[in-house]
Design an enzyme around this catalytic site. Sequence first.
Site, PDB file in Angstrom:
ATOM      1  N   CYS A  38      89.273  -4.699  59.565  1.00 18.87           N
ATOM      2  CA  CYS A  38      88.444  -3.508  59.315  1.00 18.87           C
ATOM      3  C   CYS A  38      88.691  -2.363  60.291  1.00 18.87           C
ATOM      4  O   CYS A  38      89.054  -1.257  59.904  1.00 18.87           O
ATOM      5  CB  CYS A  38      86.967  -3.885  59.344  1.00 18.87           C
ATOM      6  SG  CYS A  38      86.443  -4.990  58.021  1.00 18.87           S
ATOM      7  N   HIS A  76      85.081   2.433  61.639  1.00 21.45           N
ATOM      8  CA  HIS A  76      84.606   1.209  62.284  1.00 21.45           C
ATOM      9  C   HIS A  76      85.229   1.162  63.673  1.00 21.45           C
ATOM     10  O   HIS A  76      86.374   0.778  63.830  1.00 21.45           O
ATOM     11  CB  HIS A  76      85.042  -0.005  61.453  1.00 21.45           C
ATOM     12  CG  HIS A  76      84.589  -1.320  62.018  1.00 21.45           C
ATOM     13  ND1 HIS A  76      84.392  -2.434  61.232  1.00 21.45           N
ATOM     14  CD2 HIS A  76      84.288  -1.724  63.275  1.00 21.45           C
ATOM     15  CE1 HIS A  76      84.006  -3.451  61.983  1.00 21.45           C
ATOM     16  NE2 HIS A  76      83.941  -3.038  63.232  1.00 21.45           N
TER      17      HIS A  76
END
Length: 483
Positions: A77, A135
Amino acid sequence: MNKIYFALLLIVFSVGVARADTAYEQMNVLFLVADDLNSWMLEDADRYAGKVIAPNLRKLAGSGVNFTRAYTAAPVCSPSRTAFFSGVAPWKSGIYNNAQIINESEALNQDAVLSLAGLFKKNGYDTFGYGKITHGWDQKEHWDEHVGHKRDPAPPGAPLAKLSGGEQDWGPIHLTEEQMNDTGGANKAIAVLEKQHDKPFFLAYGSFNPHMPWYVPQTYFEMYPLDQIVLPELKENDLDDLPPLAKAVSDGLGSFADKVIKSGKHKEAVQAYLATTTYVDTQFGRVLDALEKSPYKNNTMVVFLTDHGFHLGEKHHWQKTTLWEEGTHTLLMFRAPGVTKAGGVSQRFVSLMDIYPTLAELCGLTPPTTIDGRSLVPLLKAPNAPWESTAITGLCDKTKTDFAYISIRHELGRYTRYGAEEEEFYDTTKDPHEWTNQIDNPKYATSVKKLRGLIPGFEDAAQPLPSALTKERRETQKEKKKK
């Protein structure tokens, strides 16, 4: 009197049109990203393409250009999102895994580095972001409004699957669909599309799902009866021909993937993943429907992507963090008014790194000199135009930071290098599952030699930055030495 009334009405109408026209002077961007959504709905995933219920994303794919061979720059991610949102590739930033210390990256700390939102903000756009978009790395000052993602609370009695705690769980959620966080993020994006804007906008919406745990309303589970679930094709001795570092990446025998399979709950897990996929499709569909109903539908380009792929047992692995097809293959769709035509399909090998320069060119903006990737505009105009592959992916071991692993997906196949010496090569035209490592087969020596030359060399790739854990260990070691 009627003539006067008609004249006033005409003036009001003209002013209204003029105000509406101001919204069309420059292209808006609707940037959509899903987490952990694999490529099963694509036509080349023929065992699943017709079984994934995703009418909204399929409609979007058919309305522009669908890139069926798009790949992430990192199958995790944070590094994936850091890469495509900053334009700086992992093999330059040193960011390959979630735990690494991003602020220690010299490549990302250059003054010239500008986030994708920042590029649009700098050029007069209003910027809005809702849900999981970035992220770990973000230039938060570049958002006019930004609301990050939250995980939905676990249902009472969790873990429901009774195999593991934490993320690795699934089952019906106790919330209504309206109470779920991804639904709330979609609501916020829809509200932006329902407003009148005096400036062009960059609007991003990202779903947390189908990241584990897979908790969605029972209705979505019911769409996938267990007796109709098709499981991934698995090979029992799939790890036998892998080099040691690759076997470590797979998690190997005894992994959570094996636990799911041996417990007899593999179909339940796949059902939950598909149910969550359809929930996500519903939320993106709501946002896309709002765009269609807005005055911006003809002046807004749409890009949809997934941050990386996802394993559901293949190569004894679960989730992402691998350099095989399941971990690296993503969805990527573009619809750009005046540029793309409906029904476009491109089978060229492209990267999520190509998104930044593509949006910059489409909107007439000058990207920073630090970005990697190449503009996809030639393929948006002619999906099968000549193209040299840009599909390179980087990864590092979760516990070591000595060197990077690099893989390239290409017309010739897939070549992967683990550190300085360990390698894989797959002839993906004959072996789409990547079951047989052909690295020592002299038949492929020419192909391997070419692919070695197309990826960053072992000495050239940025060394993975340390994780917070390894930094703590270093500090502890220093203290011990002092004593």
